[in-house]
Design a protein around this motif. Structure first.
Motif, short mmCIF file in Angstrom:
data_model
loop_
_atom_site.label_atom_id
_atom_site.label_comp_id
_atom_site.label_asym_id
_atom_site.label_seq_id
_atom_site.Cartn_x
_atom_site.Cartn_y
_atom_site.Cartn_z
N ALA A 131 5.34 6.56 -2.92
CA ALA A 131 6.07 5.38 -2.04
C ALA A 131 5.10 4.21 -1.66
CB ALA A 131 6.68 6.13 -0.97
N LEU A 132 5.43 3.10 -1.87
CA LEU A 132 4.79 2.04 -1.54
C LEU A 132 5.63 1.14 -0.61
CD1 LEU A 132 3.69 0.74 -5.20
CD2 LEU A 132 2.17 2.01 -3.37
N ARG A 151 0.92 -1.27 0.01
CA ARG A 151 0.06 0.12 0.08
C ARG A 151 0.76 1.41 0.09
NH1 ARG A 151 0.55 2.34 4.62
NH2 ARG A 151 0.43 0.95 6.72
N PRO A 152 0.23 2.48 -0.32
CA PRO A 152 1.02 3.63 -0.38
C PRO A 152 1.35 4.04 1.09
CG PRO A 152 -0.99 3.94 -1.81
CD PRO A 152 -0.94 2.44 -0.90
N ILE A 153 2.56 4.61 1.38
CA ILE A 153 2.74 4.88 2.60
C ILE A 153 2.21 6.17 3.06
CG2 ILE A 153 4.67 6.83 2.06
CD1 ILE A 153 6.52 5.10 4.29
N ARG A 154 1.81 6.29 4.27
CA ARG A 154 1.03 7.31 4.90
C ARG A 154 1.67 8.11 6.06
NH1 ARG A 154 -3.19 2.64 5.51
NH2 ARG A 154 -2.16 2.57 7.57
N PRO A 155 1.32 9.19 6.35
CA PRO A 155 1.96 9.98 7.60
C PRO A 155 2.13 9.28 8.66
CG PRO A 155 0.69 11.61 6.34
CD PRO A 155 0.20 10.08 5.71
N PHE A 194 9.92 11.15 3.98
CA PHE A 194 9.71 9.68 3.38
C PHE A 194 8.33 9.43 3.44
CE2 PHE A 194 14.28 8.55 3.93
CZ PHE A 194 14.54 9.02 2.64
N THR A 195 7.46 9.94 4.43
CA THR A 195 5.97 9.44 4.95
C THR A 195 5.07 10.50 4.58
OG1 THR A 195 6.28 10.45 7.12
CG2 THR A 195 6.86 8.01 6.71
N GLN A 196 5.27 11.61 4.23
CA GLN A 196 4.12 12.69 3.85
C GLN A 196 4.43 13.01 2.31
OE1 GLN A 196 3.88 16.01 6.53
NE2 GLN A 196 4.12 14.38 8.32
#
Length: 170
Positions: free
Chosen positions: A69-70, A18-22, A59-61
């Protein structure tokens, strides 16, 4: 949400991609901390012990108009554990992008890197990107083998013989 998928490994284990999340900042930091020094060096091309707060935000936002980014996530005791991450950033030309990938050391040779790379290439293609490229340390033989298997062409960097430039049309 439409980019979330399950991938079943050869041994039957399911990995969520999945896409990365904050809110993934903690699992991203934990993931980087547990990488071997060699894996950290191959990913960042310098000694990194952990991500700085600024890197963690970066890297997360994600700005989904410019990058993707996955992460690959394993469920352990009802907690998510990041086991791999792949990302691309669109270059100023708007048609090409640069990728980076790192897989947890204990998850090497299980097909996760191949799966993540194929998935992110599909996303880049769907976003009308034409070329994906990256820089790989010449000593990172595993990544160079993976790039070759994925159809990337490799050339030694004219600026630094320790780097191999890999690229492929999408």
């Amino acid at each position: 949400r439409h980019l979330v998928t399950q991938w079943q490994m050869a041994d039957g284990k399911n990995i969520l991609i999945r896409p990365i999340r904050p809110e993934d900042a903690k699992i991203e930091q934990d993931f980087i901390r547990q990488l071997s020094p060699q894996s950290k060096y191959f990913r960042f091309m310098q000694a990194v012990h952990e991500l700085t707060p600024q890197m963690l935000v970066r890297f997360t936002q994600i700005d989904y108009d410019r990058e993707m980014a996955l992460i690959g996530v394993d469920q352990k005791n009802d907690e998510e554990m990041e086991v791999g991450v792949v990302r691309y950033v669109i270059n100023p030309d708007g048609k090409s992008c640069e990728f980076a990938i790192v897989i947890s050391d204990e998850w090497h040779h299980k097909g996760l890197a191949f799966q993540l790379m194929n998935y992110i290439m599909d996303i880049a293609r769907d976003r009308n990107l034409v070329v994906m490229e990256g820089e790989v340390m010449s000593s990172n033989k595993e990544m160079l083998r993976l790039a070759s298997k994925l159809g990337f062409k490799a050339t030694t960097s004219p600026d630094d013989p320790r780097l191999v430039l890999v690229s492929r049309y999408l």
